[in-house]
Design a protein around this motif. Structure first.
Motif, PDB file in Angstrom:
ATOM      1  N   LEU A 114      36.600  30.236  49.284  1.00  0.00           N
ATOM      2  CA  LEU A 114      36.527  31.585  49.832  1.00  0.00           C
ATOM      3  C   LEU A 114      35.216  31.807  50.582  1.00  0.00           C
ATOM      4  N   VAL A 115      34.133  31.354  50.002  1.00  0.00           N
ATOM      5  CA  VAL A 115      32.830  31.516  50.660  1.00  0.00           C
ATOM      6  C   VAL A 115      32.826  30.774  51.987  1.00  0.00           C
ATOM      7  N   ARG A 116      33.388  29.585  52.006  1.00  0.00           N
ATOM      8  CA  ARG A 116      33.436  28.831  53.253  1.00  0.00           C
ATOM      9  C   ARG A 116      34.376  29.481  54.262  1.00  0.00           C
ATOM     10  N   ALA A 117      35.517  29.967  53.805  1.00  0.00           N
ATOM     11  CA  ALA A 117      36.478  30.569  54.722  1.00  0.00           C
ATOM     12  C   ALA A 117      35.949  31.839  55.355  1.00  0.00           C
ATOM     13  N   THR A 118      35.107  32.578  54.644  1.00  0.00           N
ATOM     14  CA  THR A 118      34.576  33.834  55.160  1.00  0.00           C
ATOM     15  C   THR A 118      33.190  33.682  55.753  1.00  0.00           C
ATOM     16  N   SER A 119      32.650  32.441  55.792  1.00  0.00           N
ATOM     17  CA  SER A 119      31.318  32.170  56.348  1.00  0.00           C
ATOM     18  C   SER A 119      30.246  32.996  55.650  1.00  0.00           C
ATOM     19  N   CYS A 120      30.407  33.158  54.341  1.00  0.00           N
ATOM     20  CA  CYS A 120      29.405  33.884  53.565  1.00  0.00           C
ATOM     21  C   CYS A 120      28.352  32.904  53.056  1.00  0.00           C
ATOM     22  N   THR A 121      27.297  33.448  52.481  1.00  0.00           N
ATOM     23  CA  THR A 121      26.210  32.615  51.972  1.00  0.00           C
ATOM     24  C   THR A 121      26.289  32.397  50.465  1.00  0.00           C
ATOM     25  N   GLY A 122      27.093  33.165  49.784  1.00  0.00           N
ATOM     26  CA  GLY A 122      27.216  33.009  48.341  1.00  0.00           C
ATOM     27  C   GLY A 122      28.243  33.980  47.800  1.00  0.00           C
ATOM     28  N   GLY A 123      28.548  33.844  46.508  1.00  0.00           N
ATOM     29  CA  GLY A 123      29.523  34.737  45.906  1.00  0.00           C
ATOM     30  C   GLY A 123      29.636  34.505  44.414  1.00  0.00           C
ATOM     31  N   ALA A 124      30.365  35.371  43.758  1.00  0.00           N
ATOM     32  CA  ALA A 124      30.570  35.276  42.316  1.00  0.00           C
ATOM     33  C   ALA A 124      31.855  36.003  41.957  1.00  0.00           C
ATOM     34  N   VAL A 125      32.434  35.579  40.826  1.00  0.00           N
ATOM     35  CA  VAL A 125      33.628  36.233  40.279  1.00  0.00           C
ATOM     36  C   VAL A 125      33.276  36.738  38.894  1.00  0.00           C
ATOM     37  N   TYR A 126      33.507  38.004  38.674  1.00  0.00           N
ATOM     38  CA  TYR A 126      33.254  38.633  37.380  1.00  0.00           C
ATOM     39  C   TYR A 126      34.592  39.063  36.797  1.00  0.00           C
ATOM     40  N   LEU A 127      34.847  38.650  35.550  1.00  0.00           N
ATOM     41  CA  LEU A 127      36.097  38.991  34.880  1.00  0.00           C
ATOM     42  C   LEU A 127      35.837  39.926  33.710  1.00  0.00           C
ATOM     43  N   VAL A 128      36.837  40.732  33.409  1.00  0.00           N
ATOM     44  CA  VAL A 128      36.745  41.622  32.253  1.00  0.00           C
ATOM     45  C   VAL A 128      36.708  40.781  30.987  1.00  0.00           C
ATOM     46  N   GLU A 129      35.776  41.087  30.091  1.00  0.00           N
ATOM     47  CA  GLU A 129      35.643  40.330  28.846  1.00  0.00           C
ATOM     48  C   GLU A 129      36.885  40.522  27.979  1.00  0.00           C
ATOM     49  N   PRO A 130      37.183  39.547  27.115  1.00  0.00           N
ATOM     50  CA  PRO A 130      38.388  39.670  26.265  1.00  0.00           C
ATOM     51  C   PRO A 130      38.418  40.958  25.447  1.00  0.00           C
ATOM     52  N   GLN A 131      37.253  41.404  24.985  1.00  0.00           N
ATOM     53  CA  GLN A 131      37.207  42.650  24.210  1.00  0.00           C
ATOM     54  C   GLN A 131      37.178  43.878  25.110  1.00  0.00           C
ATOM     55  N   ARG A 132      37.185  43.632  26.465  1.00  0.00           N
ATOM     56  CA  ARG A 132      37.178  44.699  27.454  1.00  0.00           C
ATOM     57  C   ARG A 132      35.978  45.608  27.279  1.00  0.00           C
ATOM     58  N   THR A 133      34.842  45.010  26.944  1.00  0.00           N
ATOM     59  CA  THR A 133      33.605  45.771  26.780  1.00  0.00           C
ATOM     60  C   THR A 133      32.675  45.620  27.968  1.00  0.00           C
ATOM     61  N   GLY A 134      32.993  44.807  28.927  1.00  0.00           N
ATOM     62  CA  GLY A 134      32.135  44.614  30.078  1.00  0.00           C
ATOM     63  C   GLY A 134      32.672  43.528  30.976  1.00  0.00           C
ATOM     64  N   LEU A 135      31.865  43.175  31.981  1.00  0.00           N
ATOM     65  CA  LEU A 135      32.208  42.125  32.922  1.00  0.00           C
ATOM     66  C   LEU A 135      31.372  40.890  32.649  1.00  0.00           C
ATOM     67  N   LEU A 136      31.992  39.742  32.747  1.00  0.00           N
ATOM     68  CA  LEU A 136      31.323  38.476  32.493  1.00  0.00           C
ATOM     69  C   LEU A 136      31.484  37.588  33.718  1.00  0.00           C
ATOM     70  N   ARG A 137      30.366  37.070  34.231  1.00  0.00           N
ATOM     71  CA  ARG A 137      30.457  36.208  35.398  1.00  0.00           C
ATOM     72  C   ARG A 137      31.082  34.880  34.992  1.00  0.00           C
ATOM     73  N   THR A 138      32.208  34.564  35.620  1.00  0.00           N
ATOM     74  CA  THR A 138      32.958  33.363  35.280  1.00  0.00           C
ATOM     75  C   THR A 138      32.723  32.238  36.263  1.00  0.00           C
TER      76      THR A 138
END
Length: 632
Positions: A114-138
């Motif tokens: 995705l970063v290469r396709a959009t010519s971006c310099t970086g990126g990250a994916v954050y998912l909802v934690e299993p307990q749904r108490t916050g976001l965790l960078r995956t």
């Protein structure tokens, strides 16, 4: 007019002629340069045309070509290259989504594309934690590994995602001499709108990416990522549910009997441990053994389901600890008959004494009768407990004891269930008082097969699983002499078949499940641990050539657990040394694979198992070299 034209225009004609020749010379000189320039421009256009034709043929590779000096051609070439790269990135994304089974690796690979396709310099994916108490960078790409945003609570996290549209913002941490960078955040949601997390992309601000079309493009890409994450979550959830159902079934089987609790858990752990050691071996006959993750999971399921057919096995047969045991130990009923004979002897004594018979002789006969009854019942009780072998003389004595009679005065058809009444329908009623044998095999003791007669005979047309077993003539035989005369152990032929039938039911049950191709061997792994290398096992009489390494490992694990188990009501627990020696003899009889047992000894898997499951009283010293010598 008097001057001739030729003379009047001579100078002009000479000048014109020189100009013509000069023009021709200049044109002649310029033609090669023009041809070379046109050829160079044409080559660039031909390259673009070839690239367009390749795209039409679904060939998205970027061809090697020279940079055109024409700005328009050069820009068109850059657009074509970027289009080819973008299509290739989409293909790579599709490949990673379809080929990668682990969610974290899939997210990292897709984010990179995705970063290469959009010519971006970086990126990250954050998912909802299993307990749904916050976001965790995956997953991250060119992002600070220490920077991990946190959200204080569940409501704050949900509010943040719900109010995060594809939007831009300054990164806020760019160096003074660097180009300004911005951050684009796009929400990740399931198809029914539930929040999954965030896609965050970092890019250099320019006229190409500071555009609504770029943001719409990123939003569409985030939708692809959302579908991939949701699909992986559904697959993982189904897998966890399937594993939990299998554990539930194994726990239910163990909970059926207080004497075999834990068997369905200990055998899989031992089998998996041994298989892992075999895969880790770097030398010897198993150096080439290797298993993929799918094969390991297939073996694990087969191990956990190896006794699932026991849900159909009557626990009073599985736990049968005495020969007369059915739903209860019928020795108590036999003892009561001896009590009746004891009272009858006393009544005869008093009746004959009143009749004037010699009291001394009567006293002697009463004592002898009492002693005989005590001795006969003690023998019946010992026979009920059983042993390694029963002699013919003992069987004959049981028959002799059984011919003694006692008198019944009550109707034996009262208080019976419908099933018992059906079995007694073909037995004539005897009037009371009736003389009954002390021990007998009555017609009502035989339980015929019902409509659900198992198709285990080799010639049975309904046998589509390849079973090859001998079916007893009746489902159960509760005869007292029939059971007490068992030569070895506690089980009649009918009881033994009922226990062995659990593996038949295991294969039938599992074969009816729609296992996917990578789990197709689960029924075979679960249902082959009672087969023997010499072809005398059950239920299919498989020979050594038909048994895989997984089947042989399961056989060894099941036997070792059964020998060392301390919760069986019909046998005392055996020590480690005795169990391993018995297994060495089973190797000689070709019941266990010799190489697998040798590896089992030398790898120390048995020692790890003993430390985890066996009490100290069973963990005696084991002479491994001596047992290996028995194999040789």
């Amino acid at each position: 007019m008097a001057i001739p034209t030729r003379e009047l225009l001579a100078a002009v004609n000479d000048n014109l002629q020189r100009q013509v020749w000069l023009s021709v010379a200049l044109i002649g000189l310029m033609l090669p340069f023009g041809w070379m320039a046109g050829r160079r421009v044409g080559r660039s256009l031909f390259g673009l045309s070839a690239q367009a034709q390749a795209l039409a043929r679904f060939d998205f590779r970027r061809p090697a070509r020279r940079v055109s000096p024409i700005r328009e051609v050069r820009e068109l070439g850059q657009v074509m290259d970027r289009m080819s790269d973008t299509i290739q990135e989409f293909l790579h994304i599709t490949h990673h989504i379809s080929a990668e089974s682990r969610l974290d690796l899939m997210l990292s690979s897709v984010l990179y594309e995705l970063v290469r396709a959009t010519s971006c310099t970086g990126g990250a994916v954050y998912l909802v934690e299993p307990q749904r108490t916050g976001l965790l960078r995956t997953a991250r790409y060119c992002e600070d590994p220490e920077h991990q945003p946190r959200y204080p609570d569940h409501l704050g996290m949900i509010h943040f995602i719900n109010h995060t549209e594809p939007q831009e913002g300054d990164s806020g941490d760019d160096p003074a001499d660097a180009q300004p960078q911005r951050v684009l955040r796009a929400q990740l949601r399931t198809r029914d709108g539930q929040p999954l997390g965030l896609l965050v992309l970092r890019y250099v601000a320019d006229h190409l990416q500071d555009d609504v079309h770029f943001r719409a493009f990123v939003e569409k890409l985030s939708g692809t990522l959302s579908v991939a994450i949701e699909t992986r979550g559904l697959i993982e959830g189904q897998k966890k549910l399937f594993d939990a159902v299998i554990r539930l079934l194994a726990d239910a089987i163990d909970a059926k009997s207080p004497y075999t609790g834990g068997h369905c858990e200990r055998v899989p752990q031992l089998a998996e441990s041994l298989m892992q050691r075999l895969c880790d071996a770097t030398e010897g006959p198993f150096a080439q053994v290797a298993m993929t993750d799918a094969e390991r999971y297939e073996f694990r399921l087969g191990a956990w389901l190896h006794d699932c057919g026991k849900v159909t096995s009557p626990e009073h047969i599985i736990d049968k600890a005495t020969k007369l045991e059915a739903l209860y130990n019928r020795i108590h009923e036999v003892r009561m008959r001896f009590e009746v004979l004891w009272r009858d002897a006393e009544l005869d004594y008093w009746k004959q004494q009143v009749a004037g018979v010699d009291p001394v002789r009567l006293q002697r006969e009463l004592l002898e009768r009492r002693e005989q009854l005590q001795d006969d019942f003690a023998f019946v009780a010992r026979s009920n407990v059983g042993g390694e072998f029963m002699a013919d003389a003992d069987v004959q004595r049981l028959a002799t004891i059984g011919r003694q009679v006692w008198q019944r005065h009550f109707d034996d058809r009262l208080g019976l269930s419908q099933a018992e009444m059906a079995r007694l329908a073909r037995v004539p009623t005897r009037p009371t008082p009736a003389n009954e044998p002390l021990l007998a095999d009555r017609p009502e003791h035989i339980v015929p097969w019902s409509a659900r007669k198992p198709p285990v005979e080799a010639g049975n047309p309904a046998n589509r699983w390849g079973f090859d077993m001998v079916l007893p003539p009746q489902e159960a035989h509760l005869g007292e002499l029939h059971n007490l005369s068992i030569r070895r152990g506690m089980l009649t032929a009918e009881d033994r078949f009922k226990i062995n039938d659990h593996i038949v039911q295991t294969i039938v049950m599992l074969s009816g499940l729609p296992f996917p191709p990578h789990l197709a061997r689960v029924p075979s792994i679960a249902g082959s641990h009672h087969e023997k290398l010499d072809g005398t096992g059950y239920p299919r009489r498989l020979k050594a050539s038909d048994l895989t390494l997984a089947d042989r490992v399961m056989t060894l694990a099941d036997i070792f657990e059964a020998l060392t188990a301390s919760d069986r009501p019909y046998k005392p627990p055996k020590t480690l040394s005795v169990s391993l020696k018995i297994m060495a003899h089973m190797v000689s009889d070709r019941h266990i694979d010799a190489e697998v047992f040798r590896f089992f000894l030398t790898s120390g898997v048995w020692r790890d198992y003993a430390e985890q499951f066996l009490p100290m009283t069973q963990r005696d010293a084991v002479d491994v070299d001596a047992i290996l010598g028995m194999l040789d």
